[in-house]
Write a protein that holds these residues in place. Structure first.
Motif, mmCIF file in Angstrom:
data_model
loop_
_atom_site.group_PDB
_atom_site.id
_atom_site.type_symbol
_atom_site.label_atom_id
_atom_site.label_comp_id
_atom_site.label_asym_id
_atom_site.label_seq_id
_atom_site.Cartn_x
_atom_site.Cartn_y
_atom_site.Cartn_z
ATOM 1 N N CYS A 35 7.848 -89.772 62.940
ATOM 2 C CA CYS A 35 8.887 -90.793 62.747
ATOM 3 C C CYS A 35 10.248 -90.176 62.467
ATOM 4 N N GLY A 36 10.252 -88.910 62.035
ATOM 5 C CA GLY A 36 11.521 -88.225 61.806
ATOM 6 C C GLY A 36 12.108 -88.424 60.418
ATOM 7 N N ASN A 37 11.364 -89.056 59.504
ATOM 8 C CA ASN A 37 11.901 -89.233 58.147
ATOM 9 C C ASN A 37 12.203 -87.896 57.476
ATOM 10 N N SER A 96 16.446 -85.667 65.768
ATOM 11 C CA SER A 96 15.269 -85.129 65.098
ATOM 12 C C SER A 96 14.387 -84.403 66.102
#
Lengths: 276, 391
Positions: B268-270, B301
């Protein structure tokens, strides 16, 4: 005008849908006049009853295929269109009406309508790409007007639309939203949902509903496991995935894995003594 | 007053410092409580600071709790670092349009007044130093970054209450502020009262400090600072064994642990968004309905499929490849590229991962069965680390 000097014609078509996506075009208030001089709206019944015959340079198609007549009509639209772009969850995934794909034939119609015998429709609601070739799919329920403008202007300029496929999470972080999942324990589909809405719901403390469908790559099983570990029931998790984009493969399969094939909404209604 | 002198102010003095910086033309910013987290925000005075707030952090978990604690800085870092202040998530690079047959190009100026950050943490200053090595490196320095960075006035606060995901002691970036600040504070609250020890790190810091009412710190107060830092070192929620860490990861590129973490990773790239040193950006040109062209640079990301898109395909199509790229870059290849670690031990990627993936745990799992999974080896028949599903 395109670089070649020709003003491209645009047609907007409605299939089984609520009209919300095509109304997003009229929602482009500031840009509407400029748009009207850039393209020629040849067929757009929400805007004008005037119709120009095809062929059309660009067709924007809203809605899913739910009747035999529409299954034939979409082929005519395809034939009359140089480029065909589907807009919205109905056109790209079958929409909320696609929930009937998970039920027995007539189960929803019998629940909703007093006289379902008057209905003439297919047993399924299917995305446009199941019927004809689609040049680009723009997701969302409804689509985001800025993304819609981007798709139209990219078409006019002859370039690829800049429509990212990553998760809602990255837009949350861009906006400075605090993560509702990690900081509040609110179930949220953001990590597996395609960006585009502007991270609207987390910005007001709500979990993402998945309106834009699955992101380019997803791991729905890992998210579900996390939600269950945080206290959601498997049925709650299945319900999260089974909304506007229930027919999108990643969401469909995850809901099946968590809640079985019976539509969650019908099962809940029956359990609560809903009308049959 | 020299840089080495330590003086004492109370919270009225801190309020005065914030006011003095505003008078000097800075926009004061600091930690504020918003939507259940401590995040950077504009501040008018000490009244806006998160007094009495504490955080509870664990992998994939963050909660704030309030107490009658008088301290303003008794918490560990929240989701947003000061990266966004020097490297905005969305930047317009230029726009261009046609006028009378000619192309007009316009670059926006660096917007806003210089910022004064009150209450950055030592790991955050370390992160800015890492970003300097990337975005501020001649001859390819980013002019917008350099301008924002050079003019920002930085007031750091020694870390007294590390969180459950912190491991700055492993990375050598905290809990004490060593350098990179204009002023450094240590918040004390004991029988002698609530007060701040203040040190200047730059001439302009010393000038601002000399205009405040201060008194010299006592030996007891300097000792209290040492005690506070010693307690903080012992309270780190995580640790990372950095012994030959770059080499460890480089020789375990085919370790089966990468498959296990990929099964849990949401891609998700958090982690990259909250990381204070992740610097990747995407530059896109778009046109609007009038034909105006705009070039925009946004955070990107390495967990995005598009990030590794080259001539028709994404090179890192699997989540395994993307997680491995991210972690090996942070802890291993950053050394090859920039001569330092890309990780400062702030723990944000651990807390803010929705499924609680912990890179210190991943590194430890690889270390536990080191050496048998180098390039060219096969993972078949190899021992596997302990599997762990979501927290």
């Amino acid at each position: 005008m395109t670089p070649g000097g020709h003003t491209p014609s645009v047609a907007v078509w409605k299939f089984a849908s609520c009209d919300g996506c095509q109304l997003s075009i009229l929602d482009c208030e500031e840009e509407l006049l400029a748009l009207a001089t850039t393209v020629r709206m040849a067929h757009f019944t929400e805007m004008s009853s005037a119709e120009v015959e095809g062929p059309y340079d660009l067709s924007l198609v809203e809605g899913s295929i739910t009747t035999a007549a529409d299954a034939a009509r979409i082929r005519e639209v395809r034939q009359a269109s140089r480029r065909l772009v589907t807009i919205g969850a109905c056109a790209t995934a079958g929409g909320i009406q696609g929930l009937r794909n998970f039920a027995a034939a007539g189960q929803y119609a019998g629940t909703v309508y007093a006289h379902p015998e008057y209905l003439v429709s297919l047993e399924t609601s299917t995305p446009i790409a199941d019927h004809v070739a689609v040049d680009f799919e723009l997701h969302g329920c409804p689509v985001d007007r800025r993304q819609l403008l981007e798709v139209i202007t990219a078409f006019v300029a002859g370039r690829r639309p800049a429509v990212p496929g990553h998760s809602v999470c990255q837009q949350c972080k861009e906006r400075g939203n605090v993560c509702v999942l990690v900081a509040h324990g609110t179930p949220c589909l953001g990590p597996v949902t395609r960006t585009g809405c502007g991270a609207l719901c987390p910005a007001v403390g709500r979990g993402c509903f998945g309106c834009f469908g699955p992101a380019a790559t997803t791991n729905t099983a890992a998210l579900s496991a996390g939600l269950v570990a945080e206290g959601s029931s498997p049925l709650d998790v299945a319900r999260l995935f089974r909304t506007f984009n229930a027919g999108a493969p990643a969401f469909r399969d995850e809901a099946d894995a968590r809640g079985g094939a019976v539509p969650v909404s019908l099962r809940t209604q029956t359990r609560q003594g809903g009308r049959r | 007053m020299g840089h080495d002198d330590v003086v004492v102010i109370d919270d009225v003095g801190l309020d005065g410092l914030i006011g003095a910086l505003r008078e000097a033309g800075f926009e004061p910013a600091g930690p504020v409580v918003r939507d259940g987290a401590i995040v950077p925000g504009a501040i008018r005075g000490v009244g806006d600071l998160p007094r009495g707030w504490h955080d509870r952090q664990a992998p994939g978990h963050y909660r704030l709790v309030h107490s009658d604690d008088r301290r303003y800085f008794a918490w560990a870092v929240g989701p947003a670092s000061w990266k966004a202040a020097v490297f905005p998530p969305v930047q317009e690079v230029w726009r261009a349009w046609e006028r009378d047959g000619a192309l007009v190009v316009s670059e926006p100026p660096v917007a806003g007044a210089p910022m004064a950050v009150i209450g950055a943490r030592p790991c955050e200053l370390a992160a800015l130093a890492v970003l300097d090595g990337v975005l501020g490196r001649p001859p390819v320095a980013d002019p917008g970054y350099e301008t924002r960075r050079e003019r920002a006035f930085l007031v750091v606060v020694d870390c007294a209450e590390p969180g459950g995901s912190c491991f700055c002691t492993s990375m050598g970036t905290g809990p004490a502020a060593a350098d990179g600040f204009d002023l450094a504070l240590t918040e004390l609250d004991d029988e002698a009262g609530h007060r701040f020890l203040v040190r200047a790190g730059t001439d302009r810091g010393a000038r601002v400090l000399s205009a405040l009412a201060t008194r010299p710190a006592t030996d007891a107060e300097l000792g209290a600072r040492e005690d506070l830092l010693e307690r903080a070192r012992a309270a780190m929620g995580r640790s990372l064994d950095t012994d030959d860490l770059p080499g460890l990861l480089a020789r375990n590129l085919e370790h089966p642990r990468w498959d296990e973490v990929a099964a849990r990773c949401l891609a998700c790239g958090n982690c990259t968004s909250v990381c204070p040193t992740c610097f990747c950006s995407d530059v896109r040109d778009t046109t609007d309905v009038t034909g105006e062209v705009r070039r925009t640079r946004t955070w990107a990301s390495c967990f995005d499929l598009d990030h590794s898109y080259l001539h028709g395909n994404a090179v890192r199509s699997s989540t395994r490849a993307r997680y491995r790229q991210w972690m090996t870059h942070k802890l291993s290849t950053w050394w090859d590229q920039f001569g330092m670690s890309g990780c400062v031990g702030c723990g944000r990627c651990i807390t803010w991962c929705p499924v609680g993936i912990d890179l210190t745990e991943e590194a430890a799992a690889i270390r536990a069965s080191d050496g048998t999974f180098g390039p060219g080896s096969t993972a078949a028949g190899a021992p596997t680390g302990s599997a762990r599903v979501a927290p």
